[in-house]
Design an enzyme around this catalytic site. Structure first.
Site, PDB file in Angstrom:
ATOM      1  N   LYS A 260      -2.607  -0.867   6.702  1.00 18.42           N
ATOM      2  CA  LYS A 260      -3.596  -1.901   6.396  1.00 18.42           C
ATOM      3  C   LYS A 260      -4.034  -2.529   7.707  1.00 18.42           C
ATOM      4  O   LYS A 260      -3.289  -2.508   8.688  1.00 18.42           O
ATOM      5  CB  LYS A 260      -2.963  -2.985   5.505  1.00 18.42           C
TER       6      LYS A 260
ATOM      7  N   LYS B 290       1.899   1.767  -3.602  1.00 16.53           N
ATOM      8  CA  LYS B 290       0.699   2.015  -4.404  1.00 16.53           C
ATOM      9  C   LYS B 290       0.203   3.444  -4.186  1.00 16.53           C
ATOM     10  O   LYS B 290      -0.062   4.186  -5.130  1.00 16.53           O
ATOM     11  CB  LYS B 290      -0.379   1.024  -3.978  1.00 16.53           C
TER      12      LYS B 290
ATOM     13  N   GLN C 113       0.824  -1.211   0.000  1.00 13.99           N
ATOM     14  CA  GLN C 113       0.000   0.000   0.000  1.00 13.99           C
ATOM     15  C   GLN C 113       0.862   1.268   0.000  1.00 13.99           C
ATOM     16  O   GLN C 113       0.506   2.266  -0.618  1.00 13.99           O
ATOM     17  CB  GLN C 113      -0.897  -0.024   1.248  1.00 13.99           C
TER      18      GLN C 113
ATOM     19  N   ASP D 169     -11.585  -3.735   2.146  1.00 14.35           N
ATOM     20  CA  ASP D 169     -10.763  -4.661   1.361  1.00 14.35           C
ATOM     21  C   ASP D 169     -11.620  -5.941   1.339  1.00 14.35           C
ATOM     22  O   ASP D 169     -12.834  -5.852   1.577  1.00 14.35           O
ATOM     23  CB  ASP D 169      -9.395  -4.867   2.026  1.00 14.35           C
TER      24      ASP D 169
HETATM   25  N1  GLU Z   1      -8.132  -2.047  -0.030  1.00 16.52           N
HETATM   26  C1  GLU Z   1      -7.919  -1.226  -1.196  1.00 16.52           C
HETATM   27  C2  GLU Z   1      -6.515  -1.419  -1.711  1.00 16.52           C
HETATM   28  O1  GLU Z   1      -5.995  -2.510  -1.652  1.00 16.52           O
HETATM   29  C3  GLU Z   1      -8.325   0.228  -0.981  1.00 16.52           C
HETATM   30  C4  GLU Z   1      -7.730   0.910   0.205  1.00 16.52           C
HETATM   31  C5  GLU Z   1      -8.308   2.296   0.483  1.00 16.52           C
HETATM   32  O2  GLU Z   1      -9.175   2.761  -0.254  1.00 16.52           O
HETATM   33  O3  GLU Z   1      -7.873   2.893   1.476  1.00 16.52           O
HETATM   34  O4  GLU Z   1      -5.885  -0.542  -2.219  1.00 16.52           O
END
Ligand code: GLU
Length: 447
Positions: free
Chosen positions: A128, A116, A113, A168
């Site tokens: 997370k 990303k 994350q 998620d």
């Molecule tokens: N769970 C999603 C991801 O893997 C979205 C996370 C979010 O919107 O904070 O990116």
């Protein structure tokens, strides 16, 4: 050229310090395998131990979640929130409710994350969380009681400027609603920006629900464009049938492709006429039933129990179910079936051996941290709307999402070229994400 040896010793230390966390090791390995050229170019990163700092979460919270089922029986689950890195903004990332959740899964997701979120270009750090709670077969009231108990501990760790969870796997609109209600009740604050993925009736944003699936397909569309191609008439397989899969299928159909198969943990369905998305939504979002129900309702569709959906021949694959769902055997089947583009809708669905097989066969491969960033990007747009007490139209929000995905694609593509690996989206995504976080960490001193 000390870098490869140094990276090996960093990886060894990560494995030793985080024993048994297989998925976390895998996610770290993939990034370390890509970033050596960036470290060679920027010796200041190694000197400031940026990689070592990135591999150690800023904070890890583990807590007990007691709750009572409809029969009055008491259950104890484990809750997690790993606040991985806040160099670029408040921790941001989803919550996963699934029996497979343990610290290693949460850390792999949190680590991914960070990169990303950096790739989106928006002001969000990475985190997370989740629980080993299994929502399958549970009533709405049981899910509500679980969410209320989960938030009764989590609330003290999160906030609009601190940590902003979302959904998620296993956490969708229903769960976010219950979590938000409990946060408000405990804190006495209507703090819209504390959670994203909210319902449209209480501060949610247009296109957030669709964003991960739509975004992955926008990314695939950009990949096709670079080779002068398009989705028109393409045979596509999307694994899974949850939030990511449903909206990926919807967007493929809007762009002229045909999704011929999708799946859940019980097996897969094939529908050569194209998956009927409205039926799939009804089965999965409303009835919360299994995928065989789909085949029962569509005479020409068939249900194949217990087998891998990757045996269905296709030109484009969008794995949107779960981590490591494409093994080397699956990758070989996809290549034999004529697949030339793989775009990860889920997080790390492709095993390292499968990625190697795709690369060797010349299959274009987009890693989740780039291709599925649309979900978290739309979350950042939701935060923006909440902060300004505004709400945008569906059309405007979708157009923002499309621009973000096209920018991420362009940056990954350009970075891969810059580092001598043209067409390698893994290298492009890892180096571009890494550079953005590294610069912010460096600027903020020893944090
Ligand atoms: N769970 C999603 C991801 O893997 C979205 C996370 C979010 O919107 O904070 O990116």
């Amino acid at each position: 050229m000390q870098t490869p040896t140094k990276l090996e010793s960093i990886f060894g230390a990560v494995v030793a310090r985080n024993p048994g966390e297989r998925e976390f090791h895998q996610a770290v390995r993939e990034v370390l395998d890509s970033v050596a050229p960036a470290l060679d170019k920027h010796p200041e990163y190694a000197e400031a131990k940026i990689i070592e700092r990135l591999c150690e979460p800023e904070r890890q919270i583990i807590f007990r979640v007691p709750w009572e089922d409809d029969r009055g029986e008491v259950h104890i689950n484990r809750g997690f929130r790993v606040e991985f890195n806040s160099a670029l903004g408040p921790y941001k990332g989803g919550l996963r409710f699934h029996p497979s959740v343990y610290l290693g899964i949460v850390k792999f997701l949190g680590f991914e994350q960070v990169f990303k979120n950096a790739l989106t270009g928006m002001p969000i750090g990475g985190g997370k969380g989740g629980s080993d709670f299994d929502p399958k077969g549970r009533s709405d009231r049981e899910v509500m009681r679980f969410c209320q108990s989960f938030m009764t501990e989590l609330y003290r760790h999160i906030g609009e400027y601190t940590d902003v969870p979302a959904g998620d796997a296993g956490v969708g609109g229903r769960e976010i609603g219950y979590l938000f209600g409990q946060y408000k009740r405990i804190t006495n604050r209507y703090e819209s920006g504390v959670l994203t993925g909210k319902g449209l009736s209480y501060g949610g944003a247009q296109v957030r629900r669709e964003a991960t699936g739509y975004g992955a397909v926008f990314f695939a569309d950009e990949m096709l464009r670079t080779i002068g191609d398009s989705f028109d008439g393409k045979r596509v397989v999307v694994s899974g049938s949850g939030n990511v899969a449903i909206y990926a299928i919807e967007k493929v159909h809007q762009l002229g492709g045909v999704v011929v198969a999708c799946s859940d943990s019980s097996g897969y369905v094939v529908d050569d006429k194209g998956i009927d998305v409205d039926l799939l939504k009804d089965i999965k979002e409303v009835r919360r039933a299994r995928i065989d129900t789909y085949a029962a309702a569509r005479p020409h569709a068939s249900f194949v129990p217990g087998r891998s959906v990757w045996e269905v021949p296709c030109q484009v694959a969008v794995p949107s179910a779960t981590q490591n769902e494409i093994s080397e055997v699956d990758a070989d089947a996809l290549i034999k079936g004529g697949c030339t583009i793989v775009v990860e809708g889920a997080n790390m669905p492709t095993s390292p051996e499968a990625i190697r097989a795709f690369t060797a066969a010349g299959v274009r491969f987009a890693p989740g941290k780039a291709a599925n960033a649309g979900g978290v990007a739309a979350s950042a747009l939701e935060m923006q709307q909440n902060a300004s007490r505004d709400s945008w139209t569906f059309e405007y929000s979708e157009q923002r999402l499309q621009t973000i995905m096209s920018d991420i694609h362009a940056r990954c593509y350009a970075t891969a070229e810059e580092y001598g690996a043209p067409g390698n989206y893994v290298t492009g995504a890892n180096i571009d994400g890494f550079r953005r976080v590294a610069e912010a960490i460096l600027a903020q001193g020893l944090i």
